[in-house]
Design a protein around this motif. Sequence first.
Motif, PDB file in Angstrom:
ATOM      1  N   PHE A   1       0.727  -1.166  -0.080  1.00 40.62           N
ATOM      2  CA  PHE A   1       0.202  -0.055  -0.074  1.00 40.62           C
ATOM      3  C   PHE A   1       0.925   1.190  -0.037  1.00 40.62           C
ATOM      4  N   SER A   2       1.866   1.245   0.849  1.00 42.61           N
ATOM      5  CA  SER A   2       2.837   2.392   0.951  1.00 42.61           C
ATOM      6  C   SER A   2       3.668   2.451  -0.329  1.00 42.61           C
ATOM      7  N   ALA A   3       3.734   1.419  -1.151  1.00 43.91           N
ATOM      8  CA  ALA A   3       4.409   1.679  -2.360  1.00 43.91           C
ATOM      9  C   ALA A   3       3.745   2.208  -3.386  1.00 43.91           C
ATOM     10  N   VAL A   4       2.306   1.827  -3.456  1.00 40.92           N
ATOM     11  CA  VAL A   4       1.496   2.288  -4.302  1.00 40.92           C
ATOM     12  C   VAL A   4       1.101   3.583  -4.184  1.00 40.92           C
ATOM     13  N   MET A   5       0.796   4.063  -3.055  1.00 51.05           N
ATOM     14  CA  MET A   5      -0.012   5.407  -2.634  1.00 51.05           C
ATOM     15  C   MET A   5       0.886   6.423  -3.271  1.00 51.05           C
ATOM     16  N   PRO A   6       2.383   6.719  -3.314  1.00 49.81           N
ATOM     17  CA  PRO A   6       2.909   7.662  -3.855  1.00 49.81           C
ATOM     18  C   PRO A   6       2.768   7.894  -5.474  1.00 49.81           C
ATOM     19  N   ALA A   7       2.321   6.977  -5.998  1.00 48.78           N
ATOM     20  CA  ALA A   7       2.174   6.910  -7.620  1.00 48.78           C
ATOM     21  C   ALA A   7       0.861   8.051  -7.726  1.00 48.78           C
ATOM     22  N   TRP A   8      -0.180   8.015  -7.051  1.00 54.32           N
ATOM     23  CA  TRP A   8      -1.236   8.780  -7.548  1.00 54.32           C
ATOM     24  C   TRP A   8      -1.552   9.479  -6.284  1.00 54.32           C
ATOM     25  N   ALA A   9      -2.078  10.885  -6.592  1.00 50.52           N
ATOM     26  CA  ALA A   9      -2.284  11.941  -5.562  1.00 50.52           C
ATOM     27  C   ALA A   9      -3.380  12.975  -6.204  1.00 50.52           C
TER      28      ALA A   9
ATOM     29  N   THR B   1      -5.958  13.741 -10.913  1.00 49.58           N
ATOM     30  CA  THR B   1      -5.302  12.488 -10.409  1.00 49.58           C
ATOM     31  C   THR B   1      -3.829  12.915 -10.761  1.00 49.58           C
ATOM     32  N   ARG B   2      -2.880  13.051  -9.931  1.00 49.35           N
ATOM     33  CA  ARG B   2      -1.668  13.549 -10.099  1.00 49.35           C
ATOM     34  C   ARG B   2      -0.685  12.597 -10.054  1.00 49.35           C
ATOM     35  N   ILE B   3       0.016  12.472 -11.290  1.00 55.35           N
ATOM     36  CA  ILE B   3       0.998  11.070 -11.493  1.00 55.35           C
ATOM     37  C   ILE B   3       2.232  11.273 -10.788  1.00 55.35           C
ATOM     38  N   SER B   4       2.718  10.552 -10.079  1.00 56.07           N
ATOM     39  CA  SER B   4       4.029  10.659  -9.373  1.00 56.07           C
ATOM     40  C   SER B   4       5.161  10.235 -10.206  1.00 56.07           C
ATOM     41  N   ASP B   5       6.324  11.139 -10.122  1.00 55.84           N
ATOM     42  CA  ASP B   5       7.443  10.779 -10.849  1.00 55.84           C
ATOM     43  C   ASP B   5       8.096   9.192 -10.567  1.00 55.84           C
ATOM     44  N   LEU B   6       7.603   8.699  -9.356  1.00 56.88           N
ATOM     45  CA  LEU B   6       8.144   7.444  -9.064  1.00 56.88           C
ATOM     46  C   LEU B   6       7.600   6.454 -10.207  1.00 56.88           C
ATOM     47  N   ALA B   7       6.031   6.731 -10.313  1.00 51.66           N
ATOM     48  CA  ALA B   7       5.441   5.757 -11.176  1.00 51.66           C
ATOM     49  C   ALA B   7       5.822   5.911 -12.694  1.00 51.66           C
TER      50      ALA B   7
ATOM     51  N   LEU C   1       6.332  11.481 -16.719  1.00 56.12           N
ATOM     52  CA  LEU C   1       5.132  12.382 -16.754  1.00 56.12           C
ATOM     53  C   LEU C   1       4.876  12.829 -15.472  1.00 56.12           C
ATOM     54  N   GLY C   2       5.923  12.725 -14.466  1.00 58.41           N
ATOM     55  CA  GLY C   2       5.752  13.217 -12.964  1.00 58.41           C
ATOM     56  C   GLY C   2       4.976  14.294 -12.927  1.00 58.41           C
ATOM     57  N   GLY C   3       4.067  14.568 -12.026  1.00 57.44           N
ATOM     58  CA  GLY C   3       3.347  15.915 -11.993  1.00 57.44           C
ATOM     59  C   GLY C   3       2.141  16.220 -12.868  1.00 57.44           C
ATOM     60  N   THR C   4       1.899  15.281 -13.888  1.00 60.46           N
ATOM     61  CA  THR C   4       0.934  15.532 -15.019  1.00 60.46           C
ATOM     62  C   THR C   4      -0.309  15.001 -14.212  1.00 60.46           C
ATOM     63  N   ARG C   5      -1.453  15.854 -14.549  1.00 62.15           N
ATOM     64  CA  ARG C   5      -2.712  15.494 -14.058  1.00 62.15           C
ATOM     65  C   ARG C   5      -3.466  14.801 -15.167  1.00 62.15           C
ATOM     66  N   MET C   6      -4.364  13.811 -14.646  1.00 63.88           N
ATOM     67  CA  MET C   6      -5.179  13.040 -15.427  1.00 63.88           C
ATOM     68  C   MET C   6      -6.592  12.808 -14.627  1.00 63.88           C
ATOM     69  N   GLY C   7      -7.685  12.361 -15.380  1.00 64.12           N
ATOM     70  CA  GLY C   7      -8.904  12.157 -14.601  1.00 64.12           C
ATOM     71  C   GLY C   7      -8.814  11.016 -13.880  1.00 64.12           C
TER      72      GLY C   7
ATOM     73  N   GLN D   1       7.854   3.778 -18.718  1.00 66.98           N
ATOM     74  CA  GLN D   1       8.395   4.299 -20.280  1.00 66.98           C
ATOM     75  C   GLN D   1       7.225   5.197 -20.774  1.00 66.98           C
ATOM     76  N   ALA D   2       6.238   5.729 -20.108  1.00 70.09           N
ATOM     77  CA  ALA D   2       5.457   6.608 -20.668  1.00 70.09           C
ATOM     78  C   ALA D   2       6.162   7.979 -20.886  1.00 70.09           C
ATOM     79  N   THR D   3       5.989   8.658 -21.931  1.00 64.91           N
ATOM     80  CA  THR D   3       6.375   9.995 -22.263  1.00 64.91           C
ATOM     81  C   THR D   3       5.032  10.985 -22.377  1.00 64.91           C
ATOM     82  N   ARG D   4       4.188  10.455 -22.795  1.00 63.80           N
ATOM     83  CA  ARG D   4       2.984  11.103 -23.439  1.00 63.80           C
ATOM     84  C   ARG D   4       1.720  10.381 -23.023  1.00 63.80           C
ATOM     85  N   LEU D   5       0.700  11.088 -22.429  1.00 70.07           N
ATOM     86  CA  LEU D   5      -0.707  10.725 -22.486  1.00 70.07           C
ATOM     87  C   LEU D   5      -1.843  11.203 -23.190  1.00 70.07           C
ATOM     88  N   ARG D   6      -2.763  10.515 -23.589  1.00 72.91           N
ATOM     89  CA  ARG D   6      -3.969  11.245 -24.277  1.00 72.91           C
ATOM     90  C   ARG D   6      -5.170  10.720 -23.476  1.00 72.91           C
TER      91      ARG D   6
END
Length: 136
Positions: free
Chosen positions: A16-24, A61-67, A71-77, A119-124
């Motif tokens: 749980f603690s490893a996954v939590m930083p991925a999304w905020a 939803t904010r993507i963590s740079d660890l995940a 794309l760290g810091g990018t927001r998505m729905g 490996q993601a560098t972009r999202l749509r």
Amino acid sequence: MRQRCRTVLVAVGVLFSAVMPAWADGSVSFQSDVLPMLKARPEFERFLLGTLKVNDAGSGTRISDLAMPHLGGTRMGPYEFQASWRDAGGDVPVTLVIDTDVKFFDKAGREIRDGRLKQATRLRETFSGMQIEPRR
């Protein structure tokens, strides 16, 4: 038996603690971040703008740079906004949730389908639906 339960609880806690930083949650603008997506579905855009007064500041939803380091810091729905439902009896406070479908792409522009999102560098994102709920 107690030791086994304790081991399972520790393992779940570590996972749980490893996954939590991925999304905020992170702040987004309805006008500049979400409304452009709705332009592809004009009937929803018309409905939203005609029946709701949406606060511009919301959260996504904010993507963590660890995940996903690129794309760290990018927001998505999903995105969430406070809004007022325009009613003949007066405005009703509601929460507007905008759901999206997200596809991730690598640096060569290929869609990532195998789950290797580091490996993601972009999202749509594309608009997939909305929910109107009592204000939270």
